[in-house]
Design a protein around this motif. Structure first.
Motif, PDB file in Angstrom:
ATOM      1  N   ALA A  32      64.138  40.520 -30.535  1.00 41.73           N
ATOM      2  CA  ALA A  32      64.431  40.041 -31.933  1.00 41.73           C
ATOM      3  C   ALA A  32      63.900  41.305 -32.889  1.00 41.73           C
ATOM      4  O   ALA A  32      64.591  41.340 -33.932  1.00 41.73           O
ATOM      5  CB  ALA A  32      63.700  38.711 -31.985  1.00 41.73           C
ATOM      6  N   ALA A  33      62.828  41.829 -32.617  1.00 34.09           N
ATOM      7  CA  ALA A  33      62.474  42.937 -33.414  1.00 34.09           C
ATOM      8  C   ALA A  33      62.932  44.234 -33.397  1.00 34.09           C
ATOM      9  O   ALA A  33      62.685  45.199 -33.884  1.00 34.09           O
ATOM     10  CB  ALA A  33      60.906  42.972 -33.360  1.00 34.09           C
ATOM     11  N   GLU A  34      63.799  44.220 -32.259  1.00 38.50           N
ATOM     12  CA  GLU A  34      64.552  45.484 -31.788  1.00 38.50           C
ATOM     13  C   GLU A  34      63.392  46.548 -31.483  1.00 38.50           C
ATOM     14  O   GLU A  34      63.481  47.784 -31.783  1.00 38.50           O
ATOM     15  CB  GLU A  34      65.400  46.091 -32.799  1.00 38.50           C
ATOM     16  CG  GLU A  34      66.660  45.060 -32.931  1.00 38.50           C
ATOM     17  CD  GLU A  34      67.712  45.481 -33.985  1.00 38.50           C
ATOM     18  OE1 GLU A  34      67.534  46.502 -34.594  1.00 38.50           O
ATOM     19  OE2 GLU A  34      68.849  44.917 -34.137  1.00 38.50           O
ATOM     20  N   LEU A  35      62.311  46.130 -30.721  1.00 36.11           N
ATOM     21  CA  LEU A  35      61.285  46.866 -30.063  1.00 36.11           C
ATOM     22  C   LEU A  35      61.211  46.914 -28.832  1.00 36.11           C
ATOM     23  O   LEU A  35      61.771  46.021 -28.058  1.00 36.11           O
ATOM     24  CB  LEU A  35      60.169  46.549 -30.695  1.00 36.11           C
ATOM     25  CG  LEU A  35      59.499  46.549 -32.141  1.00 36.11           C
ATOM     26  CD1 LEU A  35      58.291  45.637 -32.493  1.00 36.11           C
ATOM     27  CD2 LEU A  35      59.591  48.017 -32.811  1.00 36.11           C
ATOM     28  N   SER A  36      60.797  48.060 -28.021  1.00 39.53           N
ATOM     29  CA  SER A  36      60.588  47.879 -26.609  1.00 39.53           C
ATOM     30  C   SER A  36      59.532  47.037 -26.480  1.00 39.53           C
ATOM     31  O   SER A  36      58.724  46.749 -27.359  1.00 39.53           O
ATOM     32  CB  SER A  36      60.068  49.345 -26.384  1.00 39.53           C
ATOM     33  OG  SER A  36      59.105  49.723 -26.663  1.00 39.53           O
ATOM     34  N   PHE A  37      59.346  46.487 -25.400  1.00 34.21           N
ATOM     35  CA  PHE A  37      58.225  45.634 -25.193  1.00 34.21           C
ATOM     36  C   PHE A  37      56.806  46.230 -25.144  1.00 34.21           C
ATOM     37  O   PHE A  37      55.806  45.769 -25.720  1.00 34.21           O
ATOM     38  CB  PHE A  37      58.284  45.086 -23.670  1.00 34.21           C
ATOM     39  CG  PHE A  37      57.242  43.913 -23.125  1.00 34.21           C
ATOM     40  CD1 PHE A  37      57.246  42.777 -23.920  1.00 34.21           C
ATOM     41  CD2 PHE A  37      56.010  44.416 -22.640  1.00 34.21           C
ATOM     42  CE1 PHE A  37      56.332  41.799 -23.597  1.00 34.21           C
ATOM     43  CE2 PHE A  37      55.034  43.666 -22.535  1.00 34.21           C
ATOM     44  CZ  PHE A  37      55.188  42.224 -22.719  1.00 34.21           C
ATOM     45  N   SER A  38      56.601  47.681 -24.948  1.00 35.70           N
ATOM     46  CA  SER A  38      55.725  48.256 -24.805  1.00 35.70           C
ATOM     47  C   SER A  38      55.287  48.492 -26.577  1.00 35.70           C
ATOM     48  O   SER A  38      54.092  48.335 -26.764  1.00 35.70           O
ATOM     49  CB  SER A  38      55.754  49.769 -24.312  1.00 35.70           C
ATOM     50  OG  SER A  38      55.712  49.284 -22.858  1.00 35.70           O
ATOM     51  N   ALA A  39      56.001  48.757 -27.105  1.00 36.81           N
ATOM     52  CA  ALA A  39      55.789  48.726 -28.654  1.00 36.81           C
ATOM     53  C   ALA A  39      55.289  47.640 -29.479  1.00 36.81           C
ATOM     54  O   ALA A  39      54.606  47.689 -30.119  1.00 36.81           O
ATOM     55  CB  ALA A  39      57.281  49.518 -29.490  1.00 36.81           C
ATOM     56  N   LEU A  40      55.873  46.472 -28.624  1.00 36.13           N
ATOM     57  CA  LEU A  40      55.600  45.152 -29.405  1.00 36.13           C
ATOM     58  C   LEU A  40      53.661  45.127 -29.081  1.00 36.13           C
ATOM     59  O   LEU A  40      53.019  44.817 -29.733  1.00 36.13           O
ATOM     60  CB  LEU A  40      55.974  44.098 -28.933  1.00 36.13           C
ATOM     61  CG  LEU A  40      55.709  42.746 -29.302  1.00 36.13           C
ATOM     62  CD1 LEU A  40      55.810  42.286 -30.732  1.00 36.13           C
ATOM     63  CD2 LEU A  40      56.320  41.637 -28.610  1.00 36.13           C
ATOM     64  N   VAL A  41      53.551  45.379 -27.705  1.00 31.04           N
ATOM     65  CA  VAL A  41      52.206  45.131 -27.295  1.00 31.04           C
ATOM     66  C   VAL A  41      51.246  46.240 -28.123  1.00 31.04           C
ATOM     67  O   VAL A  41      50.213  45.968 -28.282  1.00 31.04           O
ATOM     68  CB  VAL A  41      52.066  45.539 -25.709  1.00 31.04           C
ATOM     69  CG1 VAL A  41      50.702  45.564 -25.299  1.00 31.04           C
ATOM     70  CG2 VAL A  41      52.910  44.384 -24.882  1.00 31.04           C
ATOM     71  N   VAL A  42      51.727  47.382 -28.343  1.00 31.85           N
ATOM     72  CA  VAL A  42      51.052  48.233 -29.008  1.00 31.85           C
ATOM     73  C   VAL A  42      50.583  48.039 -30.349  1.00 31.85           C
ATOM     74  O   VAL A  42      49.655  48.001 -31.100  1.00 31.85           O
ATOM     75  CB  VAL A  42      51.890  49.912 -29.226  1.00 31.85           C
ATOM     76  CG1 VAL A  42      51.103  50.629 -30.259  1.00 31.85           C
ATOM     77  CG2 VAL A  42      51.614  50.402 -27.725  1.00 31.85           C
ATOM     78  N   GLN A  43      51.878  47.273 -30.970  1.00 38.72           N
ATOM     79  CA  GLN A  43      51.473  46.633 -32.468  1.00 38.72           C
ATOM     80  C   GLN A  43      50.598  45.673 -32.545  1.00 38.72           C
ATOM     81  O   GLN A  43      49.930  45.571 -33.361  1.00 38.72           O
ATOM     82  CB  GLN A  43      52.855  46.045 -33.008  1.00 38.72           C
ATOM     83  CG  GLN A  43      53.103  45.729 -34.252  1.00 38.72           C
ATOM     84  CD  GLN A  43      54.511  45.448 -34.488  1.00 38.72           C
ATOM     85  OE1 GLN A  43      54.825  44.528 -33.926  1.00 38.72           O
ATOM     86  NE2 GLN A  43      55.094  46.008 -35.451  1.00 38.72           N
ATOM     87  N   ILE A  44      50.691  44.649 -31.469  1.00 34.20           N
ATOM     88  CA  ILE A  44      49.678  43.487 -31.246  1.00 34.20           C
ATOM     89  C   ILE A  44      48.217  44.232 -31.231  1.00 34.20           C
ATOM     90  O   ILE A  44      47.069  43.756 -31.827  1.00 34.20           O
ATOM     91  CB  ILE A  44      50.046  42.476 -30.371  1.00 34.20           C
ATOM     92  CG1 ILE A  44      51.519  41.890 -30.814  1.00 34.20           C
ATOM     93  CG2 ILE A  44      48.946  41.637 -30.036  1.00 34.20           C
ATOM     94  CD1 ILE A  44      52.227  41.124 -29.753  1.00 34.20           C
ATOM     95  N   ASP A  45      48.262  45.151 -30.295  1.00 28.40           N
ATOM     96  CA  ASP A  45      46.902  45.739 -29.943  1.00 28.40           C
ATOM     97  C   ASP A  45      46.133  46.371 -31.279  1.00 28.40           C
ATOM     98  O   ASP A  45      45.253  46.235 -31.502  1.00 28.40           O
ATOM     99  CB  ASP A  45      47.139  46.746 -28.907  1.00 28.40           C
ATOM    100  CG  ASP A  45      45.669  47.538 -28.703  1.00 28.40           C
ATOM    101  OD1 ASP A  45      44.689  46.916 -28.141  1.00 28.40           O
ATOM    102  OD2 ASP A  45      45.733  48.792 -28.846  1.00 28.40           O
TER     103      ASP A  45
END
Length: 69
Positions: A32-45
């Motif tokens: 939904a955010a047009e991010l890779s899964f890894s990029a989402l995890v990095v953002q949350i981290d």
């Protein structure tokens, strides 16, 4: 049953174990955010402070579900 996934954060590999339901929500949020899964995890981290990463991911998934209501 927990499902483990490996991700690289700041050049370091780490494994995270979450219930499949949480992974599914996080994958939906990444799309939904047009991010890779890894990029989402990095953002949350980046935003988790001192909270353990697995807890931060669960809370992010919970927040996503609550926002949909």
């Amino acid at each position: 049953v927990l499902k483990k996934r490996s991700v690289t954060i700041a050049g370091h590999g780490t494994s995270i174990a979450l219930e499949p339901e949480f992974w599914a929500i996080l994958e939906q949020e990444a799309r939904a955010a047009e991010l890779s899964f890894s990029a989402l995890v990095v953002q949350i981290d980046r935003d988790r402070g001192t909270r353990p990463l697995a807890s931060a991911l669960r809370l992010a998934a919970l927040a996503a579900v609550q926002e949909r209501r």
